[in-house]
Structure formats: C-alpha cells, structure tokens
Design an enzyme around this catalytic site. Structure first.
Site, PDB file in Angstrom:
ATOM      1  N   ALA A  67       0.615  -1.293  -0.127  1.00  0.00           N
ATOM      2  CA  ALA A  67      -0.042  -0.010   0.016  1.00  0.00           C
ATOM      3  C   ALA A  67       0.699   1.301   0.093  1.00  0.00           C
ATOM      4  O   ALA A  67       0.201   2.206   0.295  1.00  0.00           O
ATOM      5  CB  ALA A  67      -0.849   0.163   1.324  1.00  0.00           C
ATOM      6  N   ASN A  76      -1.491 -10.346   1.676  1.00  0.00           N
ATOM      7  CA  ASN A  76      -1.507  -9.484   0.680  1.00  0.00           C
ATOM      8  C   ASN A  76      -0.375  -9.679  -0.554  1.00  0.00           C
ATOM      9  O   ASN A  76       0.685  -9.740  -0.271  1.00  0.00           O
ATOM     10  CB  ASN A  76      -1.419  -7.960   1.345  1.00  0.00           C
ATOM     11  CG  ASN A  76      -1.624  -6.946   0.166  1.00  0.00           C
ATOM     12  OD1 ASN A  76      -2.805  -6.434  -0.045  1.00  0.00           O
ATOM     13  ND2 ASN A  76      -0.575  -6.584  -0.737  1.00  0.00           N
ATOM     14  N   GLU A  77      -1.057 -10.104  -1.573  1.00  0.00           N
ATOM     15  CA  GLU A  77      -0.165 -10.379  -2.899  1.00  0.00           C
ATOM     16  C   GLU A  77       0.792 -11.113  -2.367  1.00  0.00           C
ATOM     17  O   GLU A  77       1.981 -11.129  -2.814  1.00  0.00           O
ATOM     18  CB  GLU A  77       0.165  -9.058  -3.295  1.00  0.00           C
ATOM     19  CG  GLU A  77      -0.827  -8.167  -3.976  1.00  0.00           C
ATOM     20  CD  GLU A  77      -0.693  -7.033  -4.553  1.00  0.00           C
ATOM     21  OE1 GLU A  77      -1.189  -6.508  -5.635  1.00  0.00           O
ATOM     22  OE2 GLU A  77       0.664  -6.489  -4.444  1.00  0.00           O
ATOM     23  N   GLU A 111      -8.181  -5.537  -6.076  1.00  0.00           N
ATOM     24  CA  GLU A 111      -7.545  -4.219  -6.427  1.00  0.00           C
ATOM     25  C   GLU A 111      -7.743  -4.108  -8.131  1.00  0.00           C
ATOM     26  O   GLU A 111      -6.928  -4.892  -8.659  1.00  0.00           O
ATOM     27  CB  GLU A 111      -6.121  -4.135  -5.917  1.00  0.00           C
ATOM     28  CG  GLU A 111      -5.752  -4.185  -4.479  1.00  0.00           C
ATOM     29  CD  GLU A 111      -4.487  -3.804  -4.023  1.00  0.00           C
ATOM     30  OE1 GLU A 111      -3.690  -3.664  -5.084  1.00  0.00           O
ATOM     31  OE2 GLU A 111      -4.101  -4.533  -3.015  1.00  0.00           O
ATOM     32  N   TYR A 140      -3.453  -3.744 -12.580  1.00  0.00           N
ATOM     33  CA  TYR A 140      -3.302  -2.464 -12.952  1.00  0.00           C
ATOM     34  C   TYR A 140      -2.764  -2.253 -14.467  1.00  0.00           C
ATOM     35  O   TYR A 140      -1.674  -2.282 -14.769  1.00  0.00           O
ATOM     36  CB  TYR A 140      -2.314  -1.801 -11.894  1.00  0.00           C
ATOM     37  CG  TYR A 140      -2.677  -1.778 -10.583  1.00  0.00           C
ATOM     38  CD1 TYR A 140      -3.216  -0.775  -9.855  1.00  0.00           C
ATOM     39  CD2 TYR A 140      -2.425  -2.829  -9.562  1.00  0.00           C
ATOM     40  CE1 TYR A 140      -3.495  -0.515  -8.770  1.00  0.00           C
ATOM     41  CE2 TYR A 140      -2.843  -2.727  -8.398  1.00  0.00           C
ATOM     42  CZ  TYR A 140      -3.431  -1.768  -7.733  1.00  0.00           C
ATOM     43  OH  TYR A 140      -3.787  -1.695  -6.615  1.00  0.00           O
TER      44      TYR A 140
END
Length: 984
Positions: A124, A183-184, A283, A247
């Site tokens: 983050a 996370n990831e 995300e 992304y």
C-alpha cells in the site's frame, strides 16, 4: 476459446445447485457467478479507503457518503499494523484516528459493506508495507514466512484486530463481509510443507481463533502466479474467494497516447484458476501512484480521464466480473512519516475522489457503472456466450463480450473498440438475440475511448426492454417504472419495449425522439438522437424514460431510502442537478435531501406521486411540479460566497540545529554502543549506527560523532533514508558536505574532504554532526523490506586506523520519546528528530520563538531554521472549503521543508526533486472557524542557504454543504506542555 467455454459451461452446470459457504456461516456465500449476502446476489462495487491517510474520524463519514452516493456499496480497508502498535505489545485502537470501531460504525451508518484487509503485511505504499516499525531492527525474524520469530511478532496483532473485526461481521449485524488473509503473497511452490503454505495456514487459524467466520479472500499479484485458490493445486492455505489484482492501464502522465490497452484474458484466467468462485478483483486500477521526482497527480490527465472507467470497468463486466474494488477510490495523504519511500506526501493516486475530497469527472463516470450494477440483478448470474473481434457486430474494428443469464435469458453485450486506445469515432451495428428473435441495433457509435453495455430482455419493474443500444444508468419503481439512459450528445440510441399495445408518448426536452416503423405486435421500437441536457419521455402505459447526455448523467443521483448496502429499485429517489446528494428520504410528501452544491442549478426530484415539496439541507425550496410528475426548483450556488483567506505573516523563528555546535549538551542522548545487530543487513562499520537498533524508527535522525586528531584527510559516510532522502554533515559547526538527494537513491555514500577545513579541526574532541532525512521504511518488494536499516550505515575516518573507524563515540537522537508514542492523538509517525519538533514548537500553544525572521528571508548559510505563525479563519458554517498550503522556492534552491498545521506534519517539500508544491489540509487538522498554528522547518543543505518565495493558504473550491464541517476539533489538537523540554 471454444474448448474453454465448453469446460466452463460444464462446471457451471455441475454447480447449478446451492451456493457454497465456508462451513461457519451461510450469511455470506458464493458460487461461480457472484457473492450472496443474506440470500441475495450482490454486485460488489468497492472503494479502497485507508483511514490512516485521513486522521480526522468525522471525515470518514464524509468520504463514505460520497462513495455510497457515487454507486459504491462496499469499502475495502487496509488496517496497518504499524499505525496501531508503536512499540511492541502496546496497541492503540481507540485514540482519534486509530479508532477502528468508528471506521466500521461509519461504514454501517453510510450503508456500505467492508472488506477487511488486516495483513499483517499490506504493502500500500505505506512505510514498511504496514508492518510494525519496531520490527525494523530485525527482531521479527524472516518476514512473511512461518518463521517462529515472525509468528510470535504478528500473532498478537491478528488477535487484537481480529477480535474487533469479528464483532463487526455481517453475521453480527456489522458491515464486514470478507476477510482478506495477507496481501499479494505469491504461491511460487505448491507444496504442503512450503513455508508460505504453512504461513497462510497459521494466519487462517489465527483469524478463525479471533472469531472471524466470514469467508477468507486473497489478492493475486497480477497474472504472475497462481496462489491460494481451492481450484488450482490446493495443497493448503487456500482461501474461500480467490481474487486477482490488476493495474493494466499503462498510462503516461507525459504522453496521453501511451497505454490504454485493456486486458481481455481475465475470463480465461478465472476460468482456469477459480472456476467455482465468482470473478473478483480485490484491487483494480482506480489510479496509480507517482514517485518522488515524477509528475504530480493533477498533471496526469491520462489517468484522470473519465474514459478510463467507462472502458476498463465495463471490460471487466464483459468478462463476468461481479466483485470489483477500485484501488484507490480515495487516496488521501501520507501525512507525517507514514509514506513508503516510493511516494511523497500526497497519495491522491489520481483516484476518482480527489485527495481534497472533491468529485472528479472520473468518479462521476464511475458512478454510472455503480448505479447500473446496483439494480441489474440479472447481471449477477451470466454465462459467456461469446466474445471477440467482430463477434455479433458489423465491424472487425469492434470487440464485444456477450453474456446471458441462464434463468431469465436477459442478455448483456459489452462493446468497445478492438484497439481500445483508439480515439476514432466509429459507427456499427450490433446483432442481438432476444426472446422474440434476432434483432439489429443500428447506428451504435463509440466516440473514441468509449464502451457501452447493450441489454436484451431486461426487466425494469413491470416492463421489459426487448433490447437497448444506449447505456442504462439505472431504473426505479415508483408509482410508475422509471428508466434512465445516457449517451454522449449527438449519439443515436435505440430501444424496444415488449408490449402488445401501441404506446403513445409525450417528449419533454430537445432530443429528437420517434417510434420506428419496425415495431411489431409484441414490441415497439424507438430511436432518438441525444440532445443537450435531459429529455424525458412519458409513455401512455405509465413508463417514464429519462434520456441524459453525459454531463447530465454525471449530475444524476439515486440516493437510497434504506441503510442496507443492497438497494432495491423501489428503495431510492431520483435527483438531478446538484454537485452531490449525500442522502434523501421522503415522508408525508416531503423529500428531505442533504447534499452539496457549487454552481447555481435546477434541482429535479422524482419520488412518485406522493411528492409535494423539496427540502434541501433543511431549507424548503419553492418547487414546481413538472408535466411528467417530478418537482423542480432553483438551487443556489456558491458563486457569490466570498471566501477570505488571510496572508501568512507575523512569523517567529529560531535555530533548529543547535546540535551542530560543539557547545550543545548531548549528555542525555542515546549512546551508539552496539556491536551486534539483529538486522539481516550487516553494518559497514562498528558500532552499529542503525537508528532502529536504538528505538528511533521514524522521522529524521541526528548523529553526533567524536574523534581526536589533526591528521585525517576525509570522512567516509554512508547513509540510508529511503528514495529521494538526503543528508548533511558539519564538522565543529561548519558544513563539510553530504548528499542533497536524488529521486532514485535509497542509500548514498560521500567521502567528505577535510583538507579545506584544517582551520576547523582540533587536536581532540572534534564533533561531526550528521542529519539524515527519512522517507519511510521499505516495503518487502525492496530486498529486506522494513529491515533495511535507516540512518548511518557506516562511517570512518581516512586514513582509516587499522583496528577502528577513528571515531571514539557516536550518539543518536530521533523523535521525542522514540517508540514511547508520547503524542498518541497524532500517533507514532508524526514527528522526527529536529530540535524544534522534539521541544514541541509545532504544537498549539507552544512558547514564542526569539526571532521575527520569516521563511521568505530564510537562511544565508547551511542549517535548519524553524518558523511559526498563527492565523484565524472564519469560513461560513454551511460551507465545505477544501484548503491547502502552497509553497515555492527560487529556482535552484537545494533545501528540504516540512510544515505542520496544529501539530500535524502535513507536507514534505523538496524543491530540487519535487513534484509536490501544494498540500491539501482537511478540516479537523485546520480549523475552518478559529485559530490555527502553522510551523515550518527549512533545512538549507548548502552554504548558499535557502529561502521560500511563497507560503500561502489556498482554496480548492467552495461548496454549500449539508454535512457540517464547522465542529469542535480540539480533541484532535492537543497542545504543548513543559514535558517537551526534556527532549531539548
């Protein structure tokens, strides 16, 4: 593709029974189509939000209301361990901006679900990726594995935060619907004994022990690996709902033609790796961060363009996505020292909701998708019928996705240009299959980077659209069914209603509208050319259709009349015109509407035949009933509201680097006497000078090193402070060099020549003062992550003595109290080690400073000065006026600036690196009515000195608001006390 479709179809047929759950609750369930909550399918349209980046709890509700109004029904929230455990074993979940319960309460009040993401690692772009900073000394062991030391470190965190989340689960009447584990974390080895598998199992056990019963989720780090899905090589550690982060924009702030190439293999990816689960993006690109030395967010028009959500988010819908969370939806501010080195103070992220809490056009376009998915329940269970270039369309320049609900036969065809970055205007036909046979939607136009969702057999209330070539914004069921379309002005739309009657209609507005001769005994077709503004068509059977151009659609609102995140078509009011509608209700014919407005406009409300009047923010409006049953009234703007911002004058100042002088008393400082370290990074020299080894985890550090002798020719110093950091060194009070910083360097070395300073060197007790800047601890994507040391990594005199560095003593000073968190309201990452900070000059009510110099005069040599001034604001209580501080310096200035508003460090300005020059300050940090204190540090890094040319209060906009920003914020702004003098 065909074989994959057959395989997926077989899986879906086998899965046609009841939804799956985790065996602990049936409140939240899932199947290959969607999530189900309390028995109803729901499209999860989620907004990523980080409360750490907004330390004013009351404004969380402001942001949540804006999310809900703009179509979101969920927030995704990181809970940063680093923010809550300043020192080992000392947790804070209650003080001001760290009050997690208020986050969850406000979410429930606003009517949005929560996806909880408590790590323990988060990434983050926050310092250390959210890991507790006390672990930066190496004491956590091997990070993000089943290492015993690491397990002992994170287990108390999961126990504490897990207990709070557990009592706020949807199963207990709270908003939490999913719990993300880690996370990831890429599962690179599928083996039951792999350390990552064991780590995930440890975490899942800990969350369950804390009381978490909602499903677990995880977020794959792009299409780089296949991790933690029950549908692919599940050897342990798998979660209930697999997710993929993406992304894909590839956009450039300096080249608007770069990138914009959509990804079209998500459907295959989910079909391969999570075919028993709904397609989920934990995300998806809501924006992207820019680094030190890059472009500022406001300059990045390609990332801010509303065409991005229109094309990319509809592209996801075309691939059967029913859970999508936008990272970021609101980015916020990396205030204090909370940023990871890859970012600077602003975390605007080019998100749909600006850092200033203002609605961008990008958010307005994002809203159109959220309101559509909210009411389009048939979209929540669809099969892929086909896709590709030229599929079901007349042009090979068009790509389409064709979905159909197997139960209702409703269809959804998503069209976009085959070359998604094209700016060409193209017109084509779409071939649709309906319950009444094949039809052709003609003259469908895509104006460059645009996408549309065409529907077939789409039910709205008691009516059915046989097909439509215009985008549906939403529909509502009042006394009559009301359908809302949108197009760009000048585009042609076509729709057919299933009806056995020949409908007549009245048109109100300037769109050219007509019935087609192709109408049949079972349907009636209409074609129109979208005019400017809105057009309303009233049909003889009672149906009402709004035809909106894009700007009008952006100002269309559908505030729910329920607090349930799952809003039914009969649980909303339609409002057109204002800048924002936060919430609305109707009682005894009165529509009570609360919102914000900037420009004078006409407000129109449709709420059914019972409506008789409109009240806006508590003020009754003079409303007139329209011919089609809505009410409209004039709504004033803020064009005539005068905002007076004071000039920043009457400065006081003082030297904030007395430590460079030999006369300064450092007897209370921490002696650097360690010869070993737990850090995985070996020190370059001894003693260990890593700041975390001495309890100083955050902010700037100051070192004082002593040596004897006149024969040394240079000093070799290596420092680390994160990307774009810098450092300076003084010998007996005289600058001898350092490194002013570059955007791409985390660690720098300099050999400081002493041959020009022979007049300064003494035979004994020479003092070297080193000031090291701090731009955060690394995320784990950078080598050892949080364990990469900060401060001085090594220092020795040249010629180097054979058995030593030549230094006889080193001392260190950092933020006041170190890890003791002496200012719990502002928290553990607000301050650094500058003298002015340690003694509290930045705090309200601190003592006056001895000089009247100003930052516009600055310094005429190297050093650090501290400046303070007070100013008063008197903004009207019914206004929201986002404010900021604008800084500028002469070209070529080599300096580092920080500033504080009422004690909060809200900006780092580095003019020779950039990019940020204007810094938003939210209400609660700044007092809109009353006195404020501004403090500023100016670090001149060369003997040329430094000054500023501008320190100015600025306004980003003026909005009349029903939220109420005039409050007593004093609990967030504790003042100075004499205890600070102990840190002088």
């Amino acid at each position: 593709m065909r074989l994959l479709n057959i395989f997926t179809t077989l899986c879906l047929l086998l899965w046609s029974g009841a939804a799956t759950n985790d065996g602990l609750t049936d409140v939240v369930e899932w199947d290959p189509y969607s999530l189900t909550i309390n028995g109803d399918r729901v499209f999860i349209y989620s907004a990523e939000f980080h409360y750490q980046r907004m330390p004013v709890p009351e404004l969380w509700l402001d942001i949540f209301q804006k999310f809900r109004a703009n179509g979101f029904n969920t927030i995704s929230v990181y809970f940063f361990w680093s923010y809550h455990e300043a020192s080992k074993g000392s947790f804070d979940f209650e003080t001001s901006g760290k009050n997690v319960q208020r986050v969850l309460d406000y979410a429930k009040e606003a009517g949005i679900y929560v996806i909880a993401r408590a790590g323990p690692y988060c990434n983050a772009e926050t310092s250390a990726g959210g890991l507790a900073l006390w672990g930066s000394d190496g004491s956590m062991g091997t990070l993000r594995t089943n290492n015993a030391a690491y397990y002992q470190s994170w287990q108390p965190w999961i126990k504490e935060i897990g207990a709070i989340l557990a009592k706020n689960q949807v199963t207990n009447g709270g908003p939490v619907i999913l719990n993300q584990v880690e996370n990831e974390l890429q599962e690179t080895v599928h083996s039951a004994t792999n350390t990552l598998v064991l780590y995930m199992e440890q975490l899942e056990t800990a969350f369950r022990a804390a009381g978490i019963t909602v499903p677990f989720s995880h977020n794959e780090k792009g299409q780089r690996s296949q991790s933690w899905s029950t549908d692919y090589e599940n050897v342990g550690g798998a979660v209930n709902v697999y997710g993929l982060d993406s992304y894909p924009g590839g956009l450039s702030c300096t080249n608007s033609n770069s990138g914009f190439s959509v990804v079209r293999n998500y459907y295959q990816w989910f079909s391969n790796y999570s075919y028993t689960q709904p397609s989920y993006f934990p995300e998806f690109e809501g924006g992207y961060f820019t680094p030190w030395g890059g472009s500022f967010y406001d300059e990045c028009q390609s990332e801010l363009d509303p065409s991005f959500p229109d094309v990319y988010y509809k592209n996801n819908i075309g691939q059967r996505t029913t859970l999508m969370s936008l990272y970021m939806a609101w980015g916020g501010t990396n205030w204090g020292h909370s940023a990871a080195p890859v970012v600077y103070t602003s975390y605007d992220y080019a998100a749909p909701l600006r850092e200033t809490r203002q609605i961008r056009d990008k958010l307005s376009q994002t809203k159109l998708i959220g309101l559509f998915t909210r009411v389009s329940t048939d979209l929540l269970k669809t099969d892929m019928i086909g896709n590709g270039t030229g599929h079901s369309v007349s042009s090979t320049g068009i790509w389409s996705w064709v979905l159909r609900n197997p139960d209702t036969q409703a269809g959804f065809t998503v069209v976009q240009q085959a070359s998604s970055g094209s700016r060409a205007s193209v017109t084509f036909d779409v071939y649709l299959n309906t319950s009444l046979g094949a039809v052709t939607a003609s003259d469908v136009n895509l104006n460059g980077r645009q996408s549309k969702i065409l529907v077939t057999d789409y039910n709205f209330g008691n009516h059915t659209l046989l097909y439509a070539s215009s985008d549906i914004l939403t529909y509502g069921t009042f006394d009559v069914d009301v359908l809302v379309f949108y197009l760009e002005q000048g585009q042609i739309g076509q729709f057919a209603l299933k009806t056995t009657s020949k409908l007549t209609y009245q048109v109100y507005g300037n769109s050219v509208f007509a019935a087609n001769s192709s109408s049949t005994s079972t349907s009636q077709t209409f074609t129109y050319t979208q005019g400017a503004g809105q057009t309303v068509v009233q049909f003889s059977d009672g149906a009402l259709v709004y035809l909106l151009d894009q700007p009008s659609a952006w100002k269309f609102w559908a505030p729910p009349t329920t607090s349930n995140p799952q809003v039914k078509p009969n649980e909303q009011i339609f409002v057109l015109g204002p800048y924002l509608v936060r919430n609305a209700s109707i009682s005894s014919g009165v529509a009570q509407i609360f919102g914000d407005n900037d420009n004078a406009t006409t407000i129109e409300v449709y709420a059914g035949s019972s409506l008789t009047s409109i009240v806006w923010n508590g003020v009754s409006l003079s409303a007139t009933k329209t011919k089609y049953g809505s009410y409209s009234a004039s709504l004033p703007g803020t064009e005539s509201r005068v905002i007076s911002l004071p000039s920043l004058t009457n400065w006081e100042s003082a030297n904030s680097l007395p430590e460079k002088e030999t006369s300064y008393d450092d007897s209370k400082w921490t002696v650097c006497n360690k010869t070993t370290t737990l850090s995985p990074i070996a020190p370059l020299t001894l003693p260990v000078l890593f700041s975390s080894d001495y309890g100083f985890y955050t902010g700037q550090k100051i070192y004082r090193g002593y040596f004897d002798g006149l024969t040394y020719t240079s000093i070799n110093i290596t420092c680390s402070g994160g990307l774009a950091f810098g450092w300076s060194a003084w010998l007996n009070g005289v600058l001898i060099g350092g490194n002013t910083g570059v955007a791409t360097a985390t660690t720098t070395n300099a050999v400081l020549d002493l041959t020009n300073f022979t007049s300064v060197i003494k035979s004994e007790n020479n003092l070297v003062t080193v000031v090291v800047d701090y731009h955060g601890h690394d995320e784990t994507s950078t080598a050892k992550g949080v364990e990469n040391p900060r401060g001085i990594l090594g220092a020795f005199l040249v010629p180097k003595p054979s058995a030593s560095t030549g230094f006889k003593l080193w001392k260190i000073q950092g933020n006041a109290g170190g890890s003791a968190n002496i200012d719990p309201v502002r928290g553990p990452m607000n301050e650094g080690g500058f003298y002015g900070e340690r003694v509290g000059w930045h705090l309200p009510s601190s003592p006056s400073l001895p000089s009247d110099s100003t930052p516009l005069i600055g310094l005429n040599t190297s050093g650090i000065s501290f400046y303070t001034t007070n100013f008063t604001l008197a903004l009207d209580s019914d206004l929201d006026v986002p404010l900021g501080i604008k800084l500028s310096a002469p070209a070529g200035t080599i300096a580092r600036v920080m500033f504080w508003i009422n004690g909060y460090q809200y900006g780092k300005y580095v003019p020779h690196i950039g990019p940020q020059t204007v810094f938003p300050i939210p209400p609660g940090i700044i007092n809109n009515q009353g006195s404020n204190k501004l403090a500023l540090s100016l670090w001149a890094m060369t003997d040329a000195g430094a000054r500023l040319t501008d320190v100015e209060l600025v306004s980003y906009g003026v909005y009349e608001s029903g939220f109420g920003f005039d409050r007593d914020w004093s609990y967030l702004q504790p003042g100075w006390d004499e205890g600070r003098l102990a840190y002088a």
